[in-house]
Design an enzyme around this catalytic site. Structure first.
Site, PDB file in Angstrom:
ATOM      1  N   TYR A 283      -2.761  76.799  -4.531  1.00 41.97           N
ATOM      2  CA  TYR A 283      -1.513  76.297  -5.118  1.00 41.97           C
ATOM      3  C   TYR A 283      -0.788  77.481  -5.732  1.00 41.97           C
ATOM      4  O   TYR A 283      -1.213  78.021  -6.754  1.00 41.97           O
ATOM      5  CB  TYR A 283      -1.845  75.255  -6.193  1.00 41.97           C
ATOM      6  CG  TYR A 283      -0.666  74.445  -6.689  1.00 41.97           C
ATOM      7  CD1 TYR A 283       0.446  75.052  -7.257  1.00 41.97           C
ATOM      8  CD2 TYR A 283      -0.672  73.052  -6.602  1.00 41.97           C
ATOM      9  CE1 TYR A 283       1.515  74.299  -7.713  1.00 41.97           C
ATOM     10  CE2 TYR A 283       0.384  72.290  -7.065  1.00 41.97           C
ATOM     11  CZ  TYR A 283       1.476  72.923  -7.619  1.00 41.97           C
ATOM     12  OH  TYR A 283       2.525  72.172  -8.080  1.00 41.97           O
TER      13      TYR A 283
ATOM     14  N   GLU B  91       0.955  64.139  -4.994  1.00 41.33           N
ATOM     15  CA  GLU B  91       0.252  64.808  -6.081  1.00 41.33           C
ATOM     16  C   GLU B  91       0.437  63.961  -7.340  1.00 41.33           C
ATOM     17  O   GLU B  91       1.561  63.590  -7.693  1.00 41.33           O
ATOM     18  CB  GLU B  91       0.777  66.220  -6.327  1.00 41.33           C
ATOM     19  CG  GLU B  91      -0.059  66.913  -7.408  1.00 41.33           C
ATOM     20  CD  GLU B  91       0.308  68.367  -7.633  1.00 41.33           C
ATOM     21  OE1 GLU B  91      -0.573  69.222  -7.467  1.00 41.33           O
ATOM     22  OE2 GLU B  91       1.474  68.637  -7.969  1.00 41.33           O
TER      23      GLU B  91
ATOM     24  N   ASP C 142       3.090  72.676 -18.370  1.00 43.35           N
ATOM     25  CA  ASP C 142       4.251  71.888 -17.969  1.00 43.35           C
ATOM     26  C   ASP C 142       5.464  72.087 -18.861  1.00 43.35           C
ATOM     27  O   ASP C 142       5.357  72.243 -20.071  1.00 43.35           O
ATOM     28  CB  ASP C 142       3.877  70.407 -17.952  1.00 43.35           C
ATOM     29  CG  ASP C 142       3.041  70.062 -16.731  1.00 43.35           C
ATOM     30  OD1 ASP C 142       3.550  70.254 -15.605  1.00 43.35           O
ATOM     31  OD2 ASP C 142       1.888  69.646 -16.897  1.00 43.35           O
TER      32      ASP C 142
END
Ligand SMILES: Cc1ncc(COP(=O)(O)O)c(C=O)c1O
Lengths: 274, 404
Positions: free
Chosen positions: A172, A47, A58
């Site tokens: 995901y 990834e 993040d």
């Protein structure tokens, strides 16, 4: 076709381990060498995050990785160039994690075409939910790029099913409600969410966010995940090999270390334990 | 549109939308539902109006700025949001969102702040409702807005410095969004301007529209009729939307937004004048960005205008031609700051000084005809900017000028 290589991989009985790196971190050349080392280490999928100035999904590790890459002058074209180089020597599937504005800037059709030409198998744009993703979905469909949707540990079962239906590669599942970053254990809430998602989703479930050790991988695979991604923990290893200016102290030592870290978490047969 | 991305949720033309992580969608859905069900209800509106009057000091007056307008060829009126509790228009929005958070059973508030005005306002409603309050603020802004930081802490809020990037408003919003993703449930993110994912631009507009509603009545009562033009500074765009909302349907009222032209052609925050469409903080809007779509840093002497994005409704007003957006330099803003202080005895916020400066050059720029009557939003007071102002050393020069 790269999507086909992802689907072939997912059709195997054993689950897949994927490391995550920010392309261009800490600089374009070292980043290429790190990805090559990860492939040597036996990664089933890679990834890649494209560095973005404002990575809102993040935590600190990946934020800093994005800053290092951008400071080293990394561009979207250079990221695709690195992928093309890797693709010429390997058919390991690549999942791209890209923030929406980078896709918007090129236009979804152009971005997706460029990603496919560079060897991407699938794409996750974490800040484009299906409701806002009509053009993106159409572009991926047209170009044969797998589309990945994000879900969280608290996403309802109905929504999981809808997200899985809208995705064409995999779902995901963020291993925790929050942002990326390594944790010490996989919470029960996550394991429960994986079991629910695996039952409700029509596409394979991938787990990321918070995973670190081989034991974590065993836990999530046992709960039904078909792909497990380790990001921040590997980015932290990478960062530990840099000097104060953010340059690798010794590129060979760094890539050897990454190869070892990836190998330690790779090569699953069946769903055997630790 | 052949190769674009067009928003669907809460769109203003081709702008707006809800470009956020799936993990935030339930919280945004909850808020959008509350905007439809709770906000328009009689009981909410009554409590909101009472709180604005009794706690925050509304209505704020409009004031004729006779001496300030000298030499401009126009009549200038100011909407006095500087007189609002907390010292800026930000209070309108926090009163509304604070009440809404309480109705939704939230026990914790988080917010970003640039100039510190929104952080201050959020800290005050947090105290009023007895809610834990956490403010994210860029480290650079913390350094230049110390009085506000100390006041937030005095009211019981925790101020968390955000480093990284330019360490200003954009980074503070990034961090607040991250924190909200992790803490949704009992936490309400009290976003301070008309930017962000839907429903924030609609929600904040609803609470700030009191500025335009009041100003419209006051102008009719005090000056007669409607103004020829409205002026407001534009950071995220909430004080501007608040004022504009009262006059959007009056074709005869020209609307002007003052953007920060900063100190040079490369150090500015001219999002609408120089940027182009992109996706930032959950909305499709104008942004300052490079060829890849990396967001650029904005620069302004006014911390509240130091933002490379803008509320999506302004992007729409620009594209439709209903409003125009023009740049005002730091230097022009400082001139207006000093001039309003000396001619009217009102010290404006640096942000508001941008709108005042644009109004002063309106005839010269051909924005309005000589003899026009215009309304400027004086969005906040300048106490927070005094340290920065005195550090520039202009006061000794200007004292010299005044006494010569
Ligand atoms: C006094 C004042 N005016 C204007 C602004 C800019 O915000 P907005 O464009 O949302 O009105 C701020 C922001 O902090 C402010 O404090």
């Amino acid at each position: 076709m790269s999507l086909a290589s992802l689907q072939a991989r997912l059709a195997q009985p054993d689950p897949s381990f994927s490391p995550f790196f920010v392309l261009g971190d800490p600089d374009p050349d070292t980043s290429l060498a790190i990805a090559q080392a990860a492939i040597r280490g036996g990664a089933d999928m890679l990834e890649f995050g494209l560095p973005f100035s404002d990575p809102c999904a993040d935590g600190p590790s990946v934020q800093t990785a994005c800053s290092r890459a951008l400071r080293a002058g990394m561009t979207v074209d250079q990221a695709f160039e690195i992928m093309r180089t890797l693709r010429s020597a390997s058919d390991v599937p690549f999942n791209l994690l890209v923030y929406a504005n980078l896709v918007h800037r090129r236009g979804p059709a152009s971005f997706v075409a460029d990603a496919v030409a560079a060897g991407a198998s699938s794409l996750l744009v974490p800040d484009v939910p299906p409701e806002e993703g009509t053009e993106l979905g159409a572009a991926c469909h047209h170009a044969g790029l797998g589309l990945v949707h994000l879900a969280g540990p608290r996403t309802t079962t109905d929504r999981i099913t809808a997200l899985g239906d809208a995705a064409t590669a995999f779902l995901y599942l963020a291993g925790r409600q929050g942002i990326t970053g390594a944790s010490e254990a996989v919470p029960d809430e996550t394991l429960h969410a994986i079991r629910t998602a695996a039952a409700a989703s029509t596409v394979p479930v991938c787990v990321g966010f918070g995973l670190k050790t081989r034991r974590h991988l065993a836990d999530v695979f046992r709960a039904g995940a078909r792909i497990a991604i380790v990001g921040s923990a590997l980015v932290d290893v990478l960062a530990s090999c840099l000097d104060d200016a953010g340059s690798p102290r010794d590129v060979t030592a760094l890539t050897d270390r990454i190869e070892q870290e990836v190998a330690d978490r790779s090569r699953w047969s069946g769903t055997q334990g630790v | 549109m052949t190769d674009g991305m067009t928003p669907t949720l809460g769109a203003f033309g081709d702008f707006g939308g809800r470009y956020t992580s799936e993990l935030l969608l339930p919280a945004l859905d909850e808020l959008a539902q509350a905007l439809e069900d709770i906000v328009p209800s009689k009981s909410f509106q009554e409590t909101f109006a009472r709180e604005l009057a009794d706690w925050a000091g509304r209505p704020t007056p409009i004031t004729s700025l006779g001496r300030f307008a000298e030499g401009t060829g126009i009549e200038i009126w100011a909407k006095r949001e500087d007189l609002l509790h907390g010292g800026a228009h930000k209070t309108n929005n926090v009163v509304g969102q604070g009440l809404l958070a309480a109705r939704l059973g939230k026990t914790r508030l988080i917010a970003e702040t640039g100039a510190g005005q929104h952080g201050l306002a959020t800290a005050s409603v947090g105290a009023r409702h007895g809610m834990e309050t956490v403010i994210y603020m860029g480290a650079v802004d913390i350094a230049r807005q110390q009085p506000n930081v100390k006041a937030m802490e005095l009211m019981g809020a925790t101020v968390i410095p955000v480093t990284g990037g330019a360490a200003t408003l954009k980074e503070a919003i990034n961090e607040a969004l991250r924190e909200w993703t992790a803490s949704v449930g009992r936490t309400h993110y009290l976003l301070g301007t008309v930017c962000g994912p839907d429903p924030f631009p609609r929600l904040v507009r609803t609470f700030q529209s009191v500025i335009g509603t009041e100003a419209r009545h006051q102008f009719a009562a005090n000056a007669g009729g409607i103004p020829d033009a409205c002026f407001a500074c534009v950071g995220g765009g909430s004080n501007a939307i608040g004022l504009f909302s009262g006059f959007l349907n009056d074709d005869g009222v020209a609307l002007f937004g003052a953007e920060p032209a900063g100190e040079s052609s490369t150090r500015h925050g001219l999002t609408l004048s120089r940027g182009d469409p992109g996706l930032l903080h959950g909305a499709r809007t104008y942004v300052l960005q490079d060829g890849d779509g990396q967001i650029l840093e904005a620069h302004s002497l006014a911390a509240g205008l130091d933002y490379p994005g803008v509320g999506p409704e302004h992007a729409h007003l620009k594209e439709s031609g209903r409003a125009r957006y023009l740049g005002v330099t730091d230097e022009e803003a400082l001139d207006a700051f000093e001039r309003l202080s000396r001619t009217e005895g009102i010290v404006p916020a640096f942000e508001s000084a941008h709108a005042l400066a644009l109004a002063r050059r309106a005839v010269a720029d051909g924005l309005v005809a000589a003899g026009s009557r215009v309304l400027v939003n004086l969005s906040g007071r300048g106490q927070k900017d005094l340290d920065t102002y005195f550090a520039l050393g202009r006061d000794s020069e200007s004292t010299g000028r005044a006494s010569s």
